[in-house]
Design an enzyme around this catalytic site. Sequence first.
Site, PDB file in Angstrom:
ATOM      1  N   GLU A 105       0.823  -1.215   0.000  1.00  0.00           N
ATOM      2  CA  GLU A 105       0.000   0.000   0.000  1.00  0.00           C
ATOM      3  C   GLU A 105       0.859   1.267   0.000  1.00  0.00           C
ATOM      4  OE1 GLU A 105      -2.745  -0.729   3.309  1.00  0.00           O
ATOM      5  OE2 GLU A 105      -4.095  -1.745   1.914  1.00  0.00           O
ATOM      6  N   ASP A 154      -8.516  -9.208   3.736  1.00  0.00           N
ATOM      7  CA  ASP A 154      -8.289  -8.167   4.738  1.00  0.00           C
ATOM      8  C   ASP A 154      -9.369  -8.152   5.820  1.00  0.00           C
ATOM      9  OD1 ASP A 154      -7.153  -6.053   6.001  1.00  0.00           O
ATOM     10  OD2 ASP A 154      -7.722  -4.546   4.528  1.00  0.00           O
ATOM     11  N   GLU A 183     -12.655  -2.887  12.057  1.00  0.00           N
ATOM     12  CA  GLU A 183     -12.693  -2.124  10.812  1.00  0.00           C
ATOM     13  C   GLU A 183     -13.836  -2.564   9.898  1.00  0.00           C
ATOM     14  OE1 GLU A 183      -9.020  -2.230   8.599  1.00  0.00           O
ATOM     15  OE2 GLU A 183      -9.860  -1.047   6.944  1.00  0.00           O
TER      16      GLU A 183
HETATM   17  O1  GCW Z   1      -7.014  -3.250   6.714  1.00  0.00           O
HETATM   18  C1  GCW Z   1      -6.244  -2.400   5.936  1.00  0.00           C
HETATM   19  C2  GCW Z   1      -6.567  -1.050   6.439  1.00  0.00           C
HETATM   20  C3  GCW Z   1      -5.415  -0.101   6.429  1.00  0.00           C
HETATM   21  C4  GCW Z   1      -4.227  -0.785   7.070  1.00  0.00           C
HETATM   22  C5  GCW Z   1      -3.851  -1.973   6.222  1.00  0.00           C
HETATM   23  C6  GCW Z   1      -2.715  -2.783   6.811  1.00  0.00           C
HETATM   24  C7  GCW Z   1      -2.551   0.112   8.517  1.00  0.00           C
HETATM   25  O2  GCW Z   1      -7.659  -0.546   5.701  1.00  0.00           O
HETATM   26  O3  GCW Z   1      -5.823   1.029   7.137  1.00  0.00           O
HETATM   27  O4  GCW Z   1      -3.125   0.069   7.243  1.00  0.00           O
HETATM   28  O5  GCW Z   1      -4.941  -2.854   6.116  1.00  0.00           O
HETATM   29  O6  GCW Z   1      -2.994  -3.776   7.459  1.00  0.00           O
HETATM   30  O7  GCW Z   1      -1.571  -2.439   6.611  1.00  0.00           O
END
Ligand code: GCW
Length: 678
Positions: free
Chosen positions: A284, A363, A391
């Site tokens: 990311e 995720d 989340e």
């Molecule tokens: O779950 C996603 C989140 C991001 C997060 C990323 C990660 C810290 O939306 O906010 O960043 O994963 O785990 O690196």
Amino acid sequence: GETGYETWLRYEEITDSALHTQYRAYFQTIEIKGNSPIIESAKEELMQGLRSLLGVTPKCLSATGEQASCLIGTIADVAEVSQAIKERLREEGYAIYSEKGRLVLVGKTETGVLYGTFHLLRLLQMRDHLHDLRIVENPRNQLRMINEWDNMDGSIERGYAGGSIFFEHNKVTNNLQRIKDYARILSSIGINAIAFNNVNVHEEETKLITRKFLPDVAKVANIFRQYGIKTFLSINYASPIQLGKLETADPLDEKVRAWWKETVADIYRYIPDFGGFLVKADSEHRPGPFTYGRNHAEGANMLAEALAPFGGIVLWRCFVYNCLQDWRDRKTDRARAAYDHFKPLDGLFHDNVVLQIKNGPMDFQVREPVSPLFGAMPKTNQMLEFQITQEYTGQQKHLCYLVPQWKEILDFDTFANGKESPVKSIVDGSQYDYKVSGITAVSNVGNDENWTGHLLAQANLYGYGRLTWNPNLSTEEVTTEWTRATFGDNEEVIQTIHEMLLQSWLIYESYTAPLGVGWMVEPGHHYGPNVDGYEYSVWGTYHYADCHGIGVDRTVATGTGYTAQYFAENYELYEHLETCPDSLLLFFHHVPYTHKLKSGVTVIQHIYDTHFSGAEQAEQLLESWRSLEGKVDSERFQQVLERLEHQAEHAKEWRDVINTYFYRKSGIPDEKKRTIYP
Ligand code: GCW
């Protein structure tokens, strides 16, 4: 009034007089051997706990020759421990035994004494007898960790309980008392490691490893140390450029390697038992070794070499995927990414590197399969990453108790080493000869008075710690412990909350994204329904719904081939429509809305049914809680009530958005003719 600040460490006074008498006798006089900071913490906890539970302050004996009714210390300090017990205790383990009105608590180490003390207090919280105890406990996992996603400006990435308890205004907080209270909470459930800054390491946070902030980091580490918790920091892979004024962060560059060695040596001057680095690299938009044509092993090993002389470790995250995907491209499958990147590197990582793998391949969705990477790298240390912060599971506005989900994941058989190779046996290091391994999770705590925003979300933190200590504890045991410690003796209250918690995950699942397909949330903040929110985006999270059907074909036969990443038994299970479990159907297959599930109903009817029933059940959660009015103190009652009211309303929003979307796409009406907005 009750704010929830005390969490499960409330130690409500024991009213049963027989028990009270029994307990008092055991704590008439206490002798605690040793006086190190950790032993002092144990003593403080015990005294505070007993004062609160029993209303007494026991007399503390120091080696006067008089025999105390309760004796506490490490095996080195407590002479009368039997050889048999000594042999059973491993690092951080403890034993509690009692006979003839005398109680002995021994830890293999001081940390073991501290954990034993919390266990002893828990026995009282559970109103257990103290007669004839024969308890021997060792943690199953070596690393039992918490990751904070806290930023130095005081915000928390994916935090739903207020701001950071660690940082404010680009500084480390002065409120060390709150950090101490957090350390107590974590230690009481066996947590022994923490990284307290976000894995996305921004400008100011990059400097945490420099002298500008190390004295402050050391203050935090000093607090955690007293509770047996090691401090780690998340680092920015481009630090040599940003801080060291080098032109590169190439892990094979000599100057870069020297820079990290110096930097690490400096950290250990401030924090002699520093745990090591947590690294999100090439993920990311975070910098990493890819920029220099190096792979993850080269990237991680360079840091591992710098940390090795001090006993430090590298936690290297496997959350690596293409986050600039083209939705038109049907070949790339985000679910494949971690395995495709890391599996070929098995055996190339130094033994003080641990790969940190999210529980699922996507995720932290309410439902997704277990990551196929678990068990697939016999020669590389692995650890599991859970997400306690909600989340994608209601953001601590909705009730979603995750212990049942985590149990499923821990018990999932990978078949890596033949039958009975569950995930828990990979990450506890018993399946392969891992030097370091364990479990970590993203915290759900913030500076809200009650720590977790939703009071009942405290149960997730508690359950995480307990399962990490011992993944074989049942959901029922863990849930009962938390509920009793938090809400006391009233059986109706205990029963009701217990049931609410246990149902809540499936309820949340039923009114959100169906059958394992995931997402369907508002982009960015991820709260609330938006079915196509991510459908044409770069993130690789698609459902492919059209007028005929929905789901992602991840089969080898006709899809992305993801199923082949599993060991044979699981590959077979997921590859074929006939065997793929309903709950994950749309994760693995694209099917027509008229496809009949194993449950006997069609996909479309399942979507309607679960969304109607899910919203109803959310309403029932609210009703259940309302029935406790007057039986739970009004402050905590009110807090939870407000969240549940919102949840019930918001569940209807989910229901209607999802149902309408699929009704419009499919044109198929609900068999039961309930209201679906056209
Ligand atoms: O779950 C996603 C989140 C991001 C997060 C990323 C990660 C810290 O939306 O906010 O960043 O994963 O785990 O690196």
